[in-house]
Design a protein around this motif. Sequence first.
Motif, PDB file in Angstrom:
ATOM      1  N   GLN A   1       0.817  -1.217   0.000  1.00 19.95           N
ATOM      2  CA  GLN A   1       0.000   0.000   0.000  1.00 19.95           C
ATOM      3  C   GLN A   1       0.850   1.267   0.000  1.00 19.95           C
TER       4      GLN A   1
ATOM      5  N   LEU B   1       0.145   5.594  -1.749  1.00 19.39           N
ATOM      6  CA  LEU B   1       0.347   6.708  -0.822  1.00 19.39           C
ATOM      7  C   LEU B   1       1.494   7.587  -1.285  1.00 19.39           C
TER       8      LEU B   1
ATOM      9  N   GLU C   1      -2.710  17.171   6.959  1.00 18.18           N
ATOM     10  CA  GLU C   1      -3.725  16.118   7.057  1.00 18.18           C
ATOM     11  C   GLU C   1      -4.569  16.310   8.307  1.00 18.18           C
TER      12      GLU C   1
ATOM     13  N   GLY D   1      -8.504  17.363   8.266  1.00 17.01           N
ATOM     14  CA  GLY D   1      -9.335  16.236   8.683  1.00 17.01           C
ATOM     15  C   GLY D   1      -9.156  15.006   7.817  1.00 17.01           C
ATOM     16  N   THR D   2      -8.302  15.098   6.783  1.00 15.69           N
ATOM     17  CA  THR D   2      -8.116  13.947   5.897  1.00 15.69           C
ATOM     18  C   THR D   2      -7.384  12.811   6.601  1.00 15.69           C
ATOM     19  N   ILE D   3      -6.778  13.123   7.753  1.00 18.36           N
ATOM     20  CA  ILE D   3      -6.093  12.067   8.502  1.00 18.36           C
ATOM     21  C   ILE D   3      -7.088  10.986   8.923  1.00 18.36           C
ATOM     22  N   GLU D   4      -8.326  11.409   9.156  1.00 24.25           N
ATOM     23  CA  GLU D   4      -9.364  10.448   9.538  1.00 24.25           C
ATOM     24  C   GLU D   4      -9.691   9.522   8.364  1.00 24.25           C
ATOM     25  N   LEU D   5      -9.696  10.119   7.189  1.00 21.03           N
ATOM     26  CA  LEU D   5      -9.916   9.327   5.975  1.00 21.03           C
ATOM     27  C   LEU D   5      -8.758   8.365   5.768  1.00 21.03           C
ATOM     28  N   LEU D   6      -7.547   8.888   5.890  1.00 21.43           N
ATOM     29  CA  LEU D   6      -6.339   8.100   5.635  1.00 21.43           C
ATOM     30  C   LEU D   6      -6.256   6.903   6.567  1.00 21.43           C
ATOM     31  N   PHE D   7      -6.505   7.129   7.846  1.00 24.40           N
ATOM     32  CA  PHE D   7      -6.334   6.051   8.810  1.00 24.40           C
ATOM     33  C   PHE D   7      -7.581   5.190   8.994  1.00 24.40           C
ATOM     34  N   THR D   8      -8.597   5.403   8.161  1.00 29.19           N
ATOM     35  CA  THR D   8      -9.684   4.429   8.130  1.00 29.19           C
ATOM     36  C   THR D   8      -9.643   3.654   6.810  1.00 29.19           C
ATOM     37  N   LEU D   9      -8.595   3.897   6.040  1.00 31.83           N
ATOM     38  CA  LEU D   9      -8.322   3.054   4.876  1.00 31.83           C
ATOM     39  C   LEU D   9      -7.504   1.855   5.370  1.00 31.83           C
ATOM     40  N   PRO D  10      -7.567   0.732   4.636  1.00 29.38           N
ATOM     41  CA  PRO D  10      -6.868  -0.454   5.134  1.00 29.38           C
ATOM     42  C   PRO D  10      -5.349  -0.371   4.965  1.00 29.38           C
ATOM     43  N   ILE D  11      -4.721   0.504   5.741  1.00 31.01           N
ATOM     44  CA  ILE D  11      -3.263   0.615   5.705  1.00 31.01           C
ATOM     45  C   ILE D  11      -2.758   0.664   7.144  1.00 31.01           C
ATOM     46  N   THR D  12      -1.493   0.301   7.332  1.00 24.74           N
ATOM     47  CA  THR D  12      -0.924   0.416   8.667  1.00 24.74           C
ATOM     48  C   THR D  12      -0.268   1.791   8.799  1.00 24.74           C
TER      49      THR D  12
END
Lengths: 237, 241
Positions: free
Chosen positions: B3, B7, B77, B81-92
């Motif tokens: 992934q 990114l 981010e 607020g895009t950090i919320e989007l980023l960290f609810t995607l299936p990535i570590t």
Amino acid sequence: MIEVTGLVKTYGTKRAVDGISFKVNRGEILGFLGPNGAGKSTTMKMLTGFIRPDAGTATVGGIDVTVDPVAVKRQLGYLPESAPAYPEMTVEEFLCFIAEVRGFCNATAQRERVEHVLGLTHLNSVRNQTIETLSKGYKQRVGFAQALIHNPPALILDEPTDGLDPNQKNEVRTLIKNMAAEKAVILSTHILEEVDAICTRVIIIARGRVVADETPAALRARQPGARLDEIFRTLTA
Amino acid sequence: MSQIRPLFKREFLGYFRSPVAYVFLVSFLVISVSLAFSRYGNFFKNGTASLESYFIFFPWLFMFIVPAVGMRLWSEEKRAGTIELLFTLPITTLEAVLGKFLAGWAFLTIAILLSFPMALTVGFLGQPDWGVMAATYLGAILMAGAYLGICALTSALTKNQVISFVLSLAACAVFVFLGLSSFTTTLESILPVSVADMVSNFSFVTHFDAFTKGIIDPKDVIFFLSLMGFTLFLNVVALER
């Protein structure tokens, strides 16, 4: 599909979520209601693995979100409050990016998914516009499209109709309703008519606790003849 | 780890989707080249066919310029607020940290490599030692990575880009000043020489100097790489907190 037991989150001295439990099965649309600051968004953020709960468990498809967050996130479509997106990207670039992260690496599969959600959410006319130039209603739909791109079995929508005009609201509701047959959907809202319009079940929370968990009809039966907002006020006061 | 690619791509192209990249590249090149030609650099007066008078300013220049690239990595981010989007995607978290860091590093590498007309100029005017020059470029790229590691970390600590910039600048300044002779002499007068040596060993200047002389010492390479590794590890910790 989604199961939450005894979820707790404390910010400093304030307990935002205080032991919330509920279950959502496939085919259900759960309306998540409550006054501002009641803990709706916090609960959703814990369920999606964005923040860690202090106690309790949240599972999606039998997987605990604190144990394997990536596997849970794979099954979820999430529309965060106010639908954040990268403003400098065009709608199409943004959706392609989400599709790629969601595992649609080969170009044709990616194309196909992006075209599909663009059509579903009526975004074709703005596909080449950068997201920062879009109106609120369009931005909201981009967030919605992003949540649907991998056709997830569970959908979590934080105020999906916020900022939309009545026609758009209606459209989004129809869309949710049509998909709900094979999905578990949680949507938070302030709008009580929405509950009547699409939800099969309602949970009302106040001060971090569940104060009602029943069908819209049962909620109405609590005070026969009263309007929904009156019942809401008595429950959350 | 698969992934990282999307990114990286998004972050890297993100620089070029806004005016940030062009403003940065142009000002970096104008400033660095004018420093070399200035009376402090003495590019012509020195009469040597080398880029030493060009690269000598890099530790100082990076102190200001790398925070400008790194400050937005996480602060932006968080603010949008895009950090919320980023960290609810299936990535570590690690994938996200690496993707962003590598994108920033690649961007800085491009900036450094765009100074190639300087190298060509030297080649046209004299017979430079191309080996030394290659080593210097390698050193500069590694040093940029170490600076960026620090900036990515400070960026993860705040959602305010200005605070992020100032914090990065301060942290980077520490790593530059540790190696200055005036500073090390003071240090040696207070502390035992061995301790003072150890402290000044953490300076970017000390480790970069060897590269500008054409020496690729594994311990300098390891210094920069381990600093990157350490700051990226802290970056993951800061985000998962």
